[in-house]
Each structure stands twice: as C-alpha cells, then as structure tokens.
Design a protein around this motif. Structure first.
Motif, mmCIF file in Angstrom:
data_model
loop_
_atom_site.group_PDB
_atom_site.id
_atom_site.type_symbol
_atom_site.label_atom_id
_atom_site.label_comp_id
_atom_site.label_asym_id
_atom_site.label_seq_id
_atom_site.Cartn_x
_atom_site.Cartn_y
_atom_site.Cartn_z
ATOM 1 N N ILE A 120 0.835 -1.204 0.000
ATOM 2 C CA ILE A 120 0.000 0.000 0.000
ATOM 3 C C ILE A 120 0.872 1.258 0.000
ATOM 4 N N ILE A 121 1.906 1.263 0.848
ATOM 5 C CA ILE A 121 2.782 2.436 0.923
ATOM 6 C C ILE A 121 3.514 2.653 -0.393
ATOM 7 N N ALA A 122 4.124 1.597 -0.911
ATOM 8 C CA ALA A 122 4.916 1.715 -2.140
ATOM 9 C C ALA A 122 4.037 2.090 -3.328
ATOM 10 N N THR A 123 2.858 1.485 -3.429
ATOM 11 C CA THR A 123 1.969 1.774 -4.561
ATOM 12 C C THR A 123 1.414 3.184 -4.477
ATOM 13 N N THR A 124 1.009 3.621 -3.281
ATOM 14 C CA THR A 124 0.470 4.971 -3.118
ATOM 15 C C THR A 124 1.523 6.032 -3.434
ATOM 16 N N LEU A 125 2.699 5.891 -2.841
ATOM 17 C CA LEU A 125 3.769 6.868 -3.052
ATOM 18 C C LEU A 125 4.233 6.865 -4.511
ATOM 19 N N GLY A 126 4.470 5.671 -5.057
ATOM 20 C CA GLY A 126 4.940 5.578 -6.428
ATOM 21 C C GLY A 126 3.922 6.079 -7.436
ATOM 22 N N THR A 127 2.642 5.777 -7.187
ATOM 23 C CA THR A 127 1.590 6.234 -8.106
ATOM 24 C C THR A 127 1.458 7.747 -8.072
ATOM 25 N N PHE A 128 1.465 8.325 -6.888
ATOM 26 C CA PHE A 128 1.346 9.779 -6.771
ATOM 27 C C PHE A 128 2.495 10.483 -7.496
ATOM 28 N N LEU A 129 3.730 10.052 -7.224
ATOM 29 C CA LEU A 129 4.885 10.692 -7.849
ATOM 30 C C LEU A 129 4.916 10.435 -9.354
ATOM 31 N N GLY A 130 4.586 9.221 -9.763
ATOM 32 C CA GLY A 130 4.621 8.884 -11.179
ATOM 33 C C GLY A 130 3.581 9.641 -11.987
ATOM 34 N N VAL A 131 2.355 9.716 -11.452
ATOM 35 C CA VAL A 131 1.286 10.431 -12.160
ATOM 36 C C VAL A 131 1.603 11.921 -12.245
ATOM 37 N N TYR A 132 2.056 12.488 -11.148
ATOM 38 C CA TYR A 132 2.335 13.933 -11.136
ATOM 39 C C TYR A 132 3.498 14.275 -12.062
ATOM 40 N N ALA A 133 4.554 13.464 -12.013
ATOM 41 C CA ALA A 133 5.716 13.735 -12.868
ATOM 42 C C ALA A 133 5.372 13.547 -14.337
ATOM 43 N N TRP A 152 9.303 1.702 -3.753
ATOM 44 C CA TRP A 152 8.374 2.515 -4.535
ATOM 45 C C TRP A 152 8.916 2.953 -5.895
ATOM 46 N N PRO A 153 10.237 3.092 -6.129
ATOM 47 C CA PRO A 153 10.709 3.676 -7.398
ATOM 48 C C PRO A 153 10.225 2.948 -8.643
ATOM 49 N N TRP A 154 10.158 1.627 -8.594
ATOM 50 C CA TRP A 154 9.696 0.896 -9.778
ATOM 51 C C TRP A 154 8.262 1.276 -10.123
ATOM 52 N N THR A 155 7.428 1.445 -9.103
ATOM 53 C CA THR A 155 6.047 1.870 -9.337
ATOM 54 C C THR A 155 6.006 3.254 -9.968
ATOM 55 N N ALA A 156 6.795 4.181 -9.425
ATOM 56 C CA ALA A 156 6.808 5.547 -9.947
ATOM 57 C C ALA A 156 7.218 5.578 -11.408
ATOM 58 N N ARG A 157 8.245 4.849 -11.756
ATOM 59 C CA ARG A 157 8.711 4.856 -13.155
ATOM 60 C C ARG A 157 7.667 4.255 -14.079
ATOM 61 N N SER A 158 7.038 3.160 -13.675
ATOM 62 C CA SER A 158 6.040 2.507 -14.528
ATOM 63 C C SER A 158 4.813 3.390 -14.717
ATOM 64 N N VAL A 159 4.317 3.974 -13.618
ATOM 65 C CA VAL A 159 3.119 4.825 -13.699
ATOM 66 C C VAL A 159 3.430 6.101 -14.477
ATOM 67 N N ARG A 160 4.621 6.636 -14.331
ATOM 68 C CA ARG A 160 5.010 7.827 -15.080
ATOM 69 C C ARG A 160 4.946 7.574 -16.580
ATOM 70 N N ALA A 161 5.432 6.415 -17.004
ATOM 71 C CA ALA A 161 5.403 6.090 -18.434
ATOM 72 C C ALA A 161 3.967 5.994 -18.950
ATOM 73 N N GLN A 162 3.089 5.394 -18.148
ATOM 74 C CA GLN A 162 1.688 5.277 -18.550
ATOM 75 C C GLN A 162 1.013 6.655 -18.604
ATOM 76 N N THR A 163 1.336 7.512 -17.638
ATOM 77 C CA THR A 163 0.737 8.844 -17.599
ATOM 78 C C THR A 163 1.213 9.699 -18.776
ATOM 79 N N SER A 164 2.486 9.598 -19.104
ATOM 80 C CA SER A 164 3.032 10.373 -20.222
ATOM 81 C C SER A 164 2.335 10.053 -21.534
ATOM 82 N N SER A 165 1.940 8.780 -21.688
ATOM 83 C CA SER A 165 1.244 8.394 -22.918
ATOM 84 C C SER A 165 -0.220 8.828 -22.917
ATOM 85 N N LEU A 166 -0.759 9.119 -21.721
ATOM 86 C CA LEU A 166 -2.173 9.508 -21.624
ATOM 87 C C LEU A 166 -2.395 11.014 -21.679
#
Length: 278
Positions: free
Chosen positions: A84-97, A149-163
C-alpha cells in the motif's frame, strides 16, 4: 462483467486466485481451529508430527502449526502494508511527474533513478541493522514500502506520459480543469487496472523482502513471521538434524504466496494489454 469473464478464462488467473485465497483463509480461519500459542509450552524439542502435534515442534519447543499460522498472518500484514505504501507513493509521484513534465518531471525522475541505482535490499539492510533493538513489524513494513516505490513511480510515469496528450485530457484543459481534477478524474481512472497489477507485485516484493532480512537476523523483534521461522531453523541447524518440518512448511508458504501473486499479475497483464492478448 466482460473483463471478469475474460479473466476467468485465464487458467493462471483462476489458479492464482484459488491459491492466494487458500493462504488468506488459512491466516484468517486458522485461529478458529487451532489454539495459537507461539510461546514455549515445554514441548519436546524437535519433535516430528504426531497425533497431538500435526507438524511437530521446533528447537524452542513451540508448536509449528501455531508458529506457521501466526507467521503467515504477520508476513501477509507486512506485504500488504508495504504494498500500500509503495503503490500509493509511487503512483502519486509517477502520475504527477508524467503529467507535469518539465523541471518537476526531471527532478522526480532523478530521485527515482537515484533510488533505483542503489539496490533497495541494500538500503533495507542498512536501515534495519541501524535499528538495533527497535525493529517492530509495522516499522519493517514501512521501511520496505519506502524502499520499493521507485519501480512503481517509473512505470506509472510512463503510462501517464502516454495519456496526457489524449483528446479527453485536452478537452478537460480547455474546459478549465485544474491539475488535481485532471489527475483524479481523467487520468487515474484509466490507470486503475495497471495500478492494481503494480500493487500485486509490490505485495509479493514486500513479503520476499521481509523474509529475506528476517532470514539474515534483521527482522522484527516483537513478532513471528515466516522469515523468522526460517531464520530460527537455520540458526539451530534444523537441516543437519533432519527436522524438515522446522523450515519446509514456511518456505512452501512463502513460495505459494509469491507464485500465486505473480500468476495473478501475469494473467491480468495478458487480459488488460491488447498487444499481449494478440
């Protein structure tokens, strides 16, 4: 409903759900059928399974069934809390970035890369070893969550950039929607399935990380986990004594949980990703 039907057609998904559900049921319902007592009751040391003790006792004279159920509960707790911690933190940072881009994206990406360069397990070892005498189950879970959390942030960032260049995002901008509104109403809903798959992997990573550091003697002091059970068996040379029941059931539980979660993730990715489905 259609998505669920597609998932149920995947043998790996059905297998993963069934196997993981069995471990959850064992953790939740086990105490209803077995009196949990992880303290020594002056049982014979290293006694194999018998009528009174289904899986025998360990080197401390403790009932292995009680140890396994309690250890399973705590390992799942660490895995879910860390996930929960890693996914929440990584998702927030990845989506925002991914959405903001520019300096913010570069800065968050730099921090993420910095964490990725240094292996998370090494960081976890250093932090755990520095907390001599104060490692609780909750603290271990929090530390794991803040190191994976970093792996989550990088993966979510890539998905957000395409959206972010999609038509509905541009339309929301034209209508005056602010960043928070776009992220929560127009981007995150499209990423929920992907974030859930990431969460599954992070739970598995949390369980493995806790088991790894506990086997090295750096686990929580106040609780029993599957990793601590294996550490006790290793320290007391259970393998040399032929006491397989002191470590094989715990290792099988860890393997089953992680294998079930990875099976779930792989099958869901095959359904959610059209390219893989083809």
């Amino acid at each position: 409903m259609k998505l669920l039907k597609n998932l149920l057609k995947e043998p790996a998904f059905v297998f993963g759900v069934c196997l993981f559900s069995l471990t959850i049921l064992l953790a939740l319902l086990g105490p209803l059928f077995v009196k949990i007592n992880i303290g020594s009751e002056y049982l014979p040391y290293i006694q194999p399974g018998s009528e009174g003790l289904a899986l025998g006792s360990d080197h401390g004279g403790r009932d292995m069934v009680s140890m396994l159920i309690s250890g399973l509960q705590n390992s799942l707790y660490v895995g879910f809390l860390a996930g929960i911690i890693a996914t929440t933190l990584g998702t927030f940072l990845g989506v925002y970035a991914g959405f903001k881009g520019g300096f913010i994206d570069n800065f968050i990406n730099m921090v993420t890369n910095l964490f990725l360069v240094i292996p998370s397990f090494v960081v976890l070892l250093l932090i755990s070893s520095s907390l001599e005498g104060g490692r609780s189950l909750q603290l271990i879970a929090v530390i794991i969550g803040f190191t994976i959390w970093p792996w989550t942030a990088r993966s979510v960032r890539a998905q957000t950039s395409s959206l972010k260049s999609s038509e509905h995002i541009n339309l929301a901008r034209v209508n005056g929607a602010d960043t928070f509104c776009i992220l929560t109403k127009h981007i995150l809903p499209y990423l929920l399935s992907y974030v859930f798959m990431v969460f599954i992997i992070q739970v598995a990573s949390g369980i493995l990380q806790e088991a790894s550091i506990s086997m090295l003697g750096l686990g929580p002091y106040d609780s029993v986990s599957l990793g601590i059970i294996m550490n006790d068996a290793m320290r007391n040379e259970a393998l040399g004594d032929g006491a397989w029941w002191a470590f094989v059931p715990a290792s099988m539980l860890i393997t089953s949980i992680v294998f079930a979660l990875y099976a779930l993730n792989t099958s869901m990715e095959g359904v959610f990703n059209p390219a893989l489905r083809k």
